[in-house]
Write a protein that holds these residues in place. Sequence first.
Motif, mmCIF file in Angstrom:
data_model
loop_
_atom_site.group_PDB
_atom_site.id
_atom_site.type_symbol
_atom_site.label_atom_id
_atom_site.label_comp_id
_atom_site.label_asym_id
_atom_site.label_seq_id
_atom_site.Cartn_x
_atom_site.Cartn_y
_atom_site.Cartn_z
ATOM 1 N N TYR A 22 0.839 -1.199 0.000
ATOM 2 C CA TYR A 22 0.000 0.000 0.000
ATOM 3 C C TYR A 22 0.879 1.256 0.000
ATOM 4 O O TYR A 22 0.608 2.220 -0.728
ATOM 5 N N VAL A 23 1.937 1.221 0.805
ATOM 6 C CA VAL A 23 2.828 2.381 0.867
ATOM 7 C C VAL A 23 3.484 2.637 -0.485
ATOM 8 O O VAL A 23 3.562 3.772 -0.961
ATOM 9 N N LEU A 24 3.952 1.563 -1.113
ATOM 10 C CA LEU A 24 4.614 1.727 -2.417
ATOM 11 C C LEU A 24 3.635 2.057 -3.525
ATOM 12 O O LEU A 24 3.909 2.882 -4.403
ATOM 13 N N GLY A 25 2.478 1.405 -3.506
ATOM 14 C CA GLY A 25 1.531 1.567 -4.606
ATOM 15 C C GLY A 25 0.650 2.785 -4.501
ATOM 16 O O GLY A 25 0.304 3.403 -5.504
ATOM 17 N N GLU A 26 0.292 3.181 -3.283
ATOM 18 C CA GLU A 26 -0.644 4.286 -3.117
ATOM 19 C C GLU A 26 0.049 5.563 -2.637
ATOM 20 O O GLU A 26 -0.113 6.629 -3.230
ATOM 21 N N ILE A 27 0.874 5.466 -1.617
ATOM 22 C CA ILE A 27 1.547 6.654 -1.095
ATOM 23 C C ILE A 27 2.792 6.979 -1.935
ATOM 24 O O ILE A 27 3.028 8.127 -2.290
ATOM 25 N N ASN A 28 3.641 5.939 -2.250
ATOM 26 C CA ASN A 28 4.820 6.079 -3.115
ATOM 27 C C ASN A 28 5.644 7.314 -2.748
ATOM 28 O O ASN A 28 5.667 8.311 -3.471
ATOM 29 N N PRO A 29 6.340 7.295 -1.634
ATOM 30 C CA PRO A 29 7.031 8.489 -1.136
ATOM 31 C C PRO A 29 8.109 8.996 -2.098
ATOM 32 O O PRO A 29 8.671 8.239 -2.884
ATOM 33 N N THR A 30 8.403 10.287 -2.028
ATOM 34 C CA THR A 30 9.435 10.916 -2.840
ATOM 35 C C THR A 30 10.813 10.597 -2.263
ATOM 36 O O THR A 30 11.004 10.582 -1.049
ATOM 37 N N SER A 31 11.752 10.351 -3.153
ATOM 38 C CA SER A 31 13.114 10.039 -2.730
ATOM 39 C C SER A 31 14.084 10.615 -3.752
ATOM 40 O O SER A 31 13.670 11.211 -4.754
ATOM 41 N N SER A 32 15.354 10.481 -3.510
ATOM 42 C CA SER A 32 16.380 10.966 -4.445
ATOM 43 C C SER A 32 17.494 9.937 -4.554
ATOM 44 O O SER A 32 17.698 9.105 -3.658
ATOM 45 N N THR A 33 18.241 10.017 -5.673
ATOM 46 C CA THR A 33 19.378 9.117 -5.903
ATOM 47 C C THR A 33 20.322 9.776 -6.889
ATOM 48 O O THR A 33 20.007 10.814 -7.497
ATOM 49 N N VAL A 34 21.485 9.166 -7.068
ATOM 50 C CA VAL A 34 22.486 9.693 -8.003
ATOM 51 C C VAL A 34 22.681 8.696 -9.141
ATOM 52 O O VAL A 34 22.958 7.513 -8.904
ATOM 53 N N ILE A 35 22.511 9.187 -10.357
ATOM 54 C CA ILE A 35 22.794 8.381 -11.553
ATOM 55 C C ILE A 35 24.230 8.710 -11.969
ATOM 56 O O ILE A 35 24.536 9.853 -12.329
ATOM 57 N N ARG A 36 25.090 7.723 -11.916
ATOM 58 C CA ARG A 36 26.521 7.966 -12.122
ATOM 59 C C ARG A 36 26.975 7.623 -13.539
ATOM 60 O O ARG A 36 26.417 6.766 -14.208
ATOM 61 N N ASN A 37 28.031 8.335 -13.941
ATOM 62 C CA ASN A 37 28.750 8.059 -15.196
ATOM 63 C C ASN A 37 27.848 8.115 -16.422
ATOM 64 O O ASN A 37 27.867 7.216 -17.278
ATOM 65 N N VAL A 38 27.078 9.183 -16.526
ATOM 66 C CA VAL A 38 26.281 9.412 -17.732
ATOM 67 C C VAL A 38 27.220 9.983 -18.804
ATOM 68 O O VAL A 38 27.870 11.012 -18.579
ATOM 69 N N PRO A 39 27.350 9.339 -19.979
ATOM 70 C CA PRO A 39 28.278 9.823 -21.013
ATOM 71 C C PRO A 39 27.888 11.213 -21.512
ATOM 72 O O PRO A 39 26.707 11.519 -21.666
ATOM 73 N N ILE A 40 28.893 12.047 -21.775
ATOM 74 C CA ILE A 40 28.662 13.373 -22.342
ATOM 75 C C ILE A 40 28.787 13.275 -23.859
ATOM 76 O O ILE A 40 29.784 12.768 -24.382
ATOM 77 N N ASN A 41 27.773 13.742 -24.565
ATOM 78 C CA ASN A 41 27.779 13.760 -26.029
ATOM 79 C C ASN A 41 28.268 15.121 -26.508
ATOM 80 O O ASN A 41 27.744 16.164 -26.098
ATOM 81 N N PHE A 42 29.280 15.110 -27.380
ATOM 82 C CA PHE A 42 29.806 16.346 -27.946
ATOM 83 C C PHE A 42 29.246 16.484 -29.357
ATOM 84 O O PHE A 42 29.620 15.735 -30.268
ATOM 85 N N THR A 43 28.329 17.427 -29.524
ATOM 86 C CA THR A 43 27.597 17.564 -30.783
ATOM 87 C C THR A 43 28.209 18.637 -31.675
ATOM 88 O O THR A 43 28.985 19.481 -31.222
ATOM 89 N N ASN A 44 27.816 18.583 -32.964
ATOM 90 C CA ASN A 44 28.267 19.545 -33.979
ATOM 91 C C ASN A 44 29.777 19.504 -34.208
ATOM 92 O O ASN A 44 30.411 20.532 -34.455
ATOM 93 N N GLN A 45 30.340 18.300 -34.131
ATOM 94 C CA GLN A 45 31.753 18.121 -34.464
ATOM 95 C C GLN A 45 32.015 18.538 -35.911
ATOM 96 O O GLN A 45 33.069 19.100 -36.234
ATOM 97 N N GLU A 46 31.028 18.281 -36.796
ATOM 98 C CA GLU A 46 31.200 18.634 -38.212
ATOM 99 C C GLU A 46 31.354 20.133 -38.411
ATOM 100 O O GLU A 46 32.019 20.578 -39.361
#
Length: 318
Positions: A22-46
Motif C-alpha cells: 500500500y505504501v509503495l503503490g498508493e503513497i509512493n514516497p518521494t526520494s532521491s538518488t544519483v545516476i553515475r557516469n552518464v556519457p557526455i555527447n559532444f555535438t556539432n563536431q562537423e
Amino acid sequence: MLKSKKFNIILALIVAIVLWAYVLGEINPTSSTVIRNVPINFTNQEALEAEGLTVLSTSAETVNITISGQRTAITRAEAGDFTATVDLEALHNGENTVRLSVTGPRNVEIERTSIEKVTVVVDNMVSEEKTVETSFSGEVASDKEAVILEAGKESANVTGPETKVNSIVKLAAYINAADLDNQPKDMSIELIPLDENNTRVEGVTIEGGSQMQVTAVLYSKKTVQLNVPLVNQDSEEVDIEVETPNTVVIMGTDEDLADVNSITCSSIDLQGITESTAIALQPILPEGIQLSDDNQELTANITVRAMATRTFNFTNNF
C-alpha cells in the motif's frame, strides 16, 4: 494453541506485506538518488571540422546526475535514460568553456549535476604521413629467424589534432613470433601510433584503417662454408693479401636447407687494385635461401703491399 500461534504469525506477515504494498503503490514516497557516469555527447563536431578544427581534449567525459521523484520512478532510472550534451559549434582554437545541457525522463526531476561546465580545448586538424615500422614481439629460438615477406604499408596518413599528430614518431606494427611457423602466414596486425616515449597516441585516425596485412614466416638457420673465388691474385708490382669470412649463416625452410652445405660468392677480380680496400661480397644463393641477419657485414678485406726491392752493385775484381 500451537495452531493458533502459527496462524497469528502468518496473519501478521500477510498484513505487513499488504501495508508495504500500500505504501509503495498508493503513497509512493518521494526520494532521491544519483545516476553515475552518464556519457557526455559532444555535438556539432562537423561544424568544427568545416573550420579546419577538431577537439584536442575535454575536462570531462561523463557526469553524475542527482535526481528526485517517486520511489518507483527513480529506482527504474538508468544512465541511458539521460542525455548530457556539449555543443561544439562556434568554438574557437584554444580553450573554451561550454555549459553542459542535461535532460531526462519526465517523471523525475534533475536536482543537480556533478559539473555544470566543460572545458573543451580545440586544435587545428591536420593530416601527415607517418612511417610504418614492423617488428616482432616474443622470443624466437636461436636456430630460427622470423622474417617479414610482405608488408601492406610502408607509411600511412594520420589525421587528428595537430598537437597529437606532431607527437607521433611512427606507426608500430608488432607481429607475435609465437603465431608463426615454417610456412608463410598471412595475418592482420594493428597499427599503433607511438610518440618518442613509445606511448600510444589516442584520438587520431589512420587512413585506410588501423589494421595492416602482412605475410611472415619462421625460417630455420644453418651455418655453412663460404667460398670466395679470387681472380688475378698474382701481381709482379704489389703483394695482395685477401681476408674473407670462412662461413655464412643462411636461412630457409628445412627442406630448402637440407642439401645446402656451402655458398659461393661472385668472384673478386684483383687486377688493377693498387691500394688496400674492402669489397662487399655477393653470395650466390639457391632458390628459397636467404642470408640471416646474424651475419656481420660480408666483405673481403684486401691488403696491398708494395713489392720490396733492393739494389746490388757488382765490381770486376778478377
